[in-house]
Design a protein around this motif. Structure first.
Motif, PDB file in Angstrom:
ATOM      1  N   PHE A 177      -4.756  -2.788  -0.910  1.00 46.75           N
ATOM      2  CA  PHE A 177      -5.304  -2.174  -2.113  1.00 46.75           C
ATOM      3  C   PHE A 177      -5.738  -3.183  -3.163  1.00 46.75           C
ATOM      4  O   PHE A 177      -6.440  -2.828  -4.109  1.00 46.75           O
ATOM      5  N   LEU A 184      -3.390   6.563   4.557  1.00 47.67           N
ATOM      6  CA  LEU A 184      -3.026   5.209   4.172  1.00 47.67           C
ATOM      7  C   LEU A 184      -2.001   4.614   5.127  1.00 47.67           C
ATOM      8  O   LEU A 184      -1.235   5.334   5.762  1.00 47.67           O
ATOM      9  N   TYR A 190       0.903   3.028  -5.842  1.00 47.26           N
ATOM     10  CA  TYR A 190       0.094   1.872  -6.245  1.00 47.26           C
ATOM     11  C   TYR A 190      -1.126   2.329  -7.033  1.00 47.26           C
ATOM     12  O   TYR A 190      -1.407   1.841  -8.137  1.00 47.26           O
ATOM     13  N   ASN A 233       0.843  -1.199   0.000  1.00 46.18           N
ATOM     14  CA  ASN A 233       0.000   0.000   0.000  1.00 46.18           C
ATOM     15  C   ASN A 233       0.876   1.246   0.000  1.00 46.18           C
ATOM     16  O   ASN A 233       1.722   1.425   0.872  1.00 46.18           O
TER      17      ASN A 233
END
Length: 619
Positions: free
Chosen positions: A263, A285, A124, A120
């Motif tokens: 993800f 994130l 990405y 992640n």
């Protein structure tokens, strides 16, 4: 357009009035009275969802085209907080454009597929978004895969290349496939990172030729019941998933979403990330979920919404120190997998105002969501609205999942509070009713049921057993194949797992049925993770006896140092099922059996097991 939006709800009202006149039932009036606030709220939010979708369908919108509008609207707004970095909408747009130019120059074109295997991080999203701008489909690879399962995922998605993070160099080097491989390390001054940085950051012309029905990505099923399947996600389906969550949970552009989920999974990569790409929300994130850092991260980034899947909520409870202060700005939790047995404890411990537990699958059309905090519910459909949203329970063999049919070949609808197989009617050219299927056509066919209620109709088979109460609320019971029959009774493994986990102190637990030669049905077997040796099997037996019917208490018990878990926080069951009652020499396992005479767990040896098989020891 407004007539199209409201016509389903006018049909609901008309149907409701007719049912009230026919039944002349006070109970019906009471049910309507109790559910009206929920249904009115849902009606408004569903109308908003339809209005948004109709606007974007008319405009032939794609994910990149909607994202571009947000970039023009607020280029300097942060879309991703990541560690000490802040990625603005403009920065993500420029990076994704550089990705598009780079892979276009290498000869990739619309219809190709490129695999993405990374941790992640903002890049990405930039990779698959950039690839989508030239019509290339990103196959989002589970970062836990190695060897044959990794090769399988690359093959079934027909990938022409693989982009991977440096952390996965070992896994990638171990596969023997003749395809280009690009390693990406963000801080590198050479290789793919350096090459992309030299590309122009302006838009590519190919973006104008991308259609809403084009594939944007493959998302793979978790593989808990076999090898992963590649579900096809189109631009319009991605948009619909993000719009559905945003509308039905009533998120605001000012909300900040905490997303530590992988993800490559629908919840993390579509439902959460989609709030940034489609609605302009900011997201915080994290590379990998951490129970000890979950609430600290929410405080750090001032998150008002947090997402969860699988066993995450249980892990958060386990990590919580009783009496310690809970301080965070999160008001809403969105996800699936919050067990009913810990629901109330979770929201009270962490002071959560709204839990939006949803039910659905990456590829399915039987999606539900709980919008009124009903403990344990995975969503609802008003019992007078099944024609508007045809998600239905039918009777089935709970061991095999096969639908039961009448003499005329038609399936049988379940009654209220009767467990059944959840199916959803497939309608073409209706985003929320379509089933795009998998890259593998044979796998697609296995999820379809034909001639269900009349000749020619088509339904998506969820493979899950649910129950619907009289208020329209759905409750998850088990997956078909997980339920087993013992002593003439059906045992739902998910219910037994939850009870054992609570009794054993929220330990990871897997339950399944095993065959005893010469015995009818399958006996329950529980596997419990106990790395520190703290499990007291006597107290466990006492707790299960007081909380479970006799037939549901697992006959066999295996205690192990560790259990395997998928990247989407689901416990792996297949390998354990295949081992059944295994008397291997591994030191990380201890075996017990439940004695019907003493109502206690006793050590199980191969000699005692043979006596059970011979009928000398009763279970």
């Amino acid at each position: 357009m407004m007539a199209w939006i409201w016509s389903p709800w006018l049909a609901i009202v008309a149907t409701l009035c007719m049912l009230l006149l026919i039944h002349k039932s006070y109970r019906w009036i009471y049910i309507v009275y109790k559910t009206f606030p929920r249904d009115a709220k849902a009606g408004y939010r569903f109308a908003k969802l339809n209005w948004r979708m109709s606007r974007w369908i008319k405009a032939k919108a794609t994910v990149p085209s909607i994202f571009r509008q947000l970039v023009e609207k607020h280029p300097a707004k942060v879309i991703f907080f990541f560690e000490e970095e802040s990625w603005t909408f403009q920065k993500l747009d420029e990076f994704s454009n550089q990705v598009a130019h780079h892979f276009k120059a290498k000869g990739f074109q619309k219809g190709d597929s490129v695999a993405l295997m990374m941790e992640n991080r903002p890049e990405y999203v930039g990779f698959w978004l950039g690839l989508s701008k030239i019509g290339v489909t990103a196959a989002l690879i589970n970062t836990n895969l190695v060897s044959d399962s990794l090769i399988h995922s690359l093959k079934i998605s027909n990938t022409k290349a693989l982009i991977y993070g440096k952390d996965f160099e070992k896994a990638v080097s171990g596969i023997q496939l003749d395809l280009p491989k690009f390693q990406f390390a963000p801080s590198a001054s050479e290789g793919l990172a350096e090459e992309i940085s030299r590309e122009p950051s302006g838009e590519v012309s190919e973006q104008e030729q991308i259609l809403p029905t084009d594939k944007i990505m493959y998302i793979f099923t978790s593989g808990t019941t076999g090898l992963p399947k590649a579900a096809m996600i189109t631009h319009i389906r991605y948009i619909y998933a993000a719009v559905g969550i945003n509308s039905l949970t009533n998120l605001s552009p000012s909300d900040i979403v905490y997303n530590p989920l992988p993800f490559y999974h629908t919840a993390g990569g579509m439902l959460a990330v989609g709030q940034g790409l489609i609605f302009g929300l900011s997201l915080a994130l994290r590379k990998k979920f951490s129970a000890s850092n979950y609430w600290a991260d929410c405080r750090k980034y001032n998150c008002t919404v947090a997402v969860y899947i699988g066993e995450i909520c249980r892990y958060l409870l386990v990590a919580h120190q009783p009496g310690s202060q809970v301080d965070h700005p999160v008001k809403k939790m969105v996800g699936n997998g919050l067990r009913p047995q810990i629901w109330t404890e979770f929201i009270e411990t962490f002071h959560i105002e709204n839990v939006f537990e949803f039910y659905g699958s990456t590829e399915g059309n039987s999606n539900l969501i709980n919008i009124d905090n009903t403990p344990g519910s995975v969503g609802f459909v008003p019992i007078y609205a099944s024609r508007v949203y045809p998600v239905i329970l039918i009777r089935c063999d709970e061991n095999t999942g096969s639908p039961l049919r009448q003499a005329n070949g038609c399936c049988i609808r379940c009654k209220t509070n009767e467990a059944g197989l959840l199916i959803g009617k497939v309608l073409k050219n209706r985003v929320h009713r379509e089933f795009a299927g998998y890259a593998d056509e044979k796998a697609t066919e296995t999820k379809l049921l034909r001639n269900v209620f009349k000749m020619g109709d088509l339904y998506f088979n969820s493979g899950d057993i649910l129950i619907q109460d009289e208020f329209g609320n759905y409750y998850f019971k088990d997956r078909t194949g997980d339920t087993f029959r013992w002593k003439g009774e059906n045992v739902a493994t998910s219910e037994v797992e939850a009870v054992i986990s609570n009794v054993a102190g929220l330990k990871d637990t897997v339950v399944y049925g095993v065959q005893i030669p010469g015995t009818e049905g399958r006996a329950g077997m529980a596997v419990i993770e106990d790395p520190d040796g703290s499990l007291d099997v006597t107290k466990l037996a006492q707790g299960l006896k007081s909380r479970l019917p006799r037939y549901a208490i697992p006959i066999f018990l295996r205690i192990m140092d560790s259990l395997s878990i998928t990247g989407t926080f689901k416990l792996k069951k297949v390998d354990l099922q295949n081992e059944a009652v295994d008397f291997g020499t591994n030191q990380d396992r201890r075996l017990y059996f439940y004695s019907s005479e003493s109502s206690d767990y006793r050590p199980l040896t191969s000699e005692i097991y043979q006596e059970i098989v011979d009928g000398k020891v009763k279970v």
